[in-house]
Design an enzyme around this catalytic site. Structure first.
Site, PDB file in Angstrom:
ATOM      1  N   ARG A 190      35.038  45.171  33.696  1.00  0.00           N
ATOM      2  CA  ARG A 190      34.089  44.823  34.558  1.00  0.00           C
ATOM      3  C   ARG A 190      33.235  46.238  35.093  1.00  0.00           C
ATOM      4  NH1 ARG A 190      37.054  39.876  38.004  1.00  0.00           N
ATOM      5  NH2 ARG A 190      36.256  37.969  36.895  1.00  0.00           N
TER       6      ARG A 190
ATOM      7  N   ARG B  35      44.050  40.853  34.306  1.00  0.00           N
ATOM      8  CA  ARG B  35      43.462  41.144  35.312  1.00  0.00           C
ATOM      9  C   ARG B  35      43.096  42.250  35.678  1.00  0.00           C
ATOM     10  NH1 ARG B  35      40.747  36.856  38.467  1.00  0.00           N
ATOM     11  NH2 ARG B  35      40.816  37.917  40.399  1.00  0.00           N
TER      12      ARG B  35
ATOM     13  N   THR C 243      36.361  41.754  41.097  1.00  0.00           N
ATOM     14  CA  THR C 243      35.224  40.844  40.703  1.00  0.00           C
ATOM     15  C   THR C 243      33.720  41.325  40.828  1.00  0.00           C
ATOM     16  OG1 THR C 243      36.467  39.216  41.670  1.00  0.00           O
ATOM     17  CG2 THR C 243      34.261  38.633  41.732  1.00  0.00           C
TER      18      THR C 243
ATOM     19  N   LYS D  17      32.052  35.573  29.009  1.00  0.00           N
ATOM     20  CA  LYS D  17      30.986  34.919  29.828  1.00  0.00           C
ATOM     21  C   LYS D  17      29.894  35.218  28.617  1.00  0.00           C
ATOM     22  CE  LYS D  17      33.198  35.063  34.625  1.00  0.00           C
ATOM     23  NZ  LYS D  17      32.411  35.502  35.896  1.00  0.00           N
TER      24      LYS D  17
ATOM     25  N   HIS E 252      36.108  36.241  32.844  1.00  0.00           N
ATOM     26  CA  HIS E 252      36.908  35.721  33.505  1.00  0.00           C
ATOM     27  C   HIS E 252      38.418  35.520  33.033  1.00  0.00           C
ATOM     28  CE1 HIS E 252      38.607  32.217  36.049  1.00  0.00           C
ATOM     29  NE2 HIS E 252      39.075  32.027  34.875  1.00  0.00           N
TER      30      HIS E 252
ATOM     31  N   PHE F 105      25.940  31.545  46.152  1.00  0.00           N
ATOM     32  CA  PHE F 105      25.437  31.849  44.800  1.00  0.00           C
ATOM     33  C   PHE F 105      26.278  30.748  43.558  1.00  0.00           C
ATOM     34  CE2 PHE F 105      29.342  33.990  46.136  1.00  0.00           C
ATOM     35  CZ  PHE F 105      30.446  33.697  45.140  1.00  0.00           C
TER      36      PHE F 105
HETATM   37  P1  IDP Z   1      37.063  36.388  39.672  1.00  0.00           P
HETATM   38  O1  IDP Z   1      36.252  35.713  38.585  1.00  0.00           O
HETATM   39  O2  IDP Z   1      37.390  38.040  39.917  1.00  0.00           O
HETATM   40  O3  IDP Z   1      38.493  35.498  39.972  1.00  0.00           O
HETATM   41  P2  IDP Z   1      36.238  34.600  42.129  1.00  0.00           P
HETATM   42  O4  IDP Z   1      36.034  34.997  43.476  1.00  0.00           O
HETATM   43  O5  IDP Z   1      37.055  33.596  41.450  1.00  0.00           O
HETATM   44  O6  IDP Z   1      36.455  36.052  41.315  1.00  0.00           O
HETATM   45  O7  IDP Z   1      34.695  34.196  41.778  1.00  0.00           O
HETATM   46  C1  IDP Z   1      34.358  33.625  40.310  1.00  0.00           C
HETATM   47  C2  IDP Z   1      33.252  34.302  40.030  1.00  0.00           C
HETATM   48  O8  IDP Z   1      31.885  34.086  40.900  1.00  0.00           O
HETATM   49  C3  IDP Z   1      33.090  35.888  39.593  1.00  0.00           C
HETATM   50  O9  IDP Z   1      33.682  36.360  38.724  1.00  0.00           O
HETATM   51  C4  IDP Z   1      31.569  36.194  39.866  1.00  0.00           C
HETATM   52  O10 IDP Z   1      31.031  36.087  38.740  1.00  0.00           O
HETATM   53  C5  IDP Z   1      31.060  35.172  40.880  1.00  0.00           C
HETATM   54  N1  IDP Z   1      31.202  35.759  42.159  1.00  0.00           N
HETATM   55  C6  IDP Z   1      32.257  35.717  43.096  1.00  0.00           C
HETATM   56  N2  IDP Z   1      31.907  36.325  44.250  1.00  0.00           N
HETATM   57  C7  IDP Z   1      30.407  36.585  44.221  1.00  0.00           C
HETATM   58  C8  IDP Z   1      29.733  37.137  45.083  1.00  0.00           C
HETATM   59  O11 IDP Z   1      29.809  37.301  46.343  1.00  0.00           O
HETATM   60  N3  IDP Z   1      28.203  37.158  44.753  1.00  0.00           N
HETATM   61  C9  IDP Z   1      27.768  36.887  43.456  1.00  0.00           C
HETATM   62  N4  IDP Z   1      28.747  36.462  42.593  1.00  0.00           N
HETATM   63  C10 IDP Z   1      30.115  36.391  42.973  1.00  0.00           C
HETATM   64 MG    MG Z   2      38.739  33.639  40.229  1.00  0.00          MG
END
Ligand code: IDP
Ligand code: MG
Length: 165
Positions: A107, A90, A96, A10, A124, A58
């Protein structure tokens, strides 16, 4: 099981010059990189990529983050291919929320939470096979991938395209 998975470094990763570190960490998986490119992310692409998160508080900031508005950088997109690619990648990425991620994960080591509340977590990676297929097809055309992971077809195209002068 042989799988393929989409990885995005990213804009915070590019801004912090972490591309090399991230690729080195991912090389621990011994997976093959079968596609790679730098992408200027449009709002449409960002919204489609994160369509499952539409409605989250967000969401708008997340789109701006992926589009590089906060870091003035692009995204590096890659496809990794090999045995259990999805879980292997992963695992090295970590959770996350960068504050909850294992400190030795990508991360955990390099992510942060901004004052706006966005998890800037550097990378990601597709979460499962359905997501991987949707995301790889969204970010790459078949000819950009060395190992064609999904069926393709040929289509007559009459569109103008840019070629080397
Ligand atoms: P992932 O990237 O681990 O698959 P997802 O739930 O798919 O997680 O969320 C996508 C992206 O959105 C995350 O990588 C992060 O950058 C952002 N994100 C997810 N949940 C939150 C949150 O609760 N607060 C702020 N940003 C979030
Ligand atoms: Mg995801």
């Amino acid at each position: 099981m042989i799988q393929q998975t989409l990885v995005l470094i990213k804009p915070d990763g590019l801004k912090k010059s972490l591309t090399g570190n991230v690729l080195t960490r991912l090389s621990e998986t011994k997976l093959d990189i079968v596609a790679a490119k730098i992408v200027k992310v449009s709002k449409e692409l960002a919204a489609e990529h994160y369509r499952e998160l539409k409605g989250k508080p967000f969401f708008d900031d997340l789109l701006k983050y992926l589009m590089g508005e906060y870091h003035k950088k692009k995204v590096m997109a890659l496809v990794y291919y090999g045995e259990d690619a999805i879980d292997k990648v992963r695992k090295i990425c970590g959770a996350t929320n960068p504050e909850e991620a294992d400190a030795v994960s990508i991360r955990g080591a390099y992510g942060r939470i901004t004052t706006k509340g966005v998890y800037e977590n550097v990378i990601h990676a597709s979460a499962n096979m359905t997501e991987a297929e949707r995301e790889i097809k969204l970010w790459f055309q078949p000819d950009e991938i060395i190992e064609k992971p999904y069926p393709t077809k040929t289509q007559k195209a009459t569109l103008e395209k840019r070629v080397w002068a």
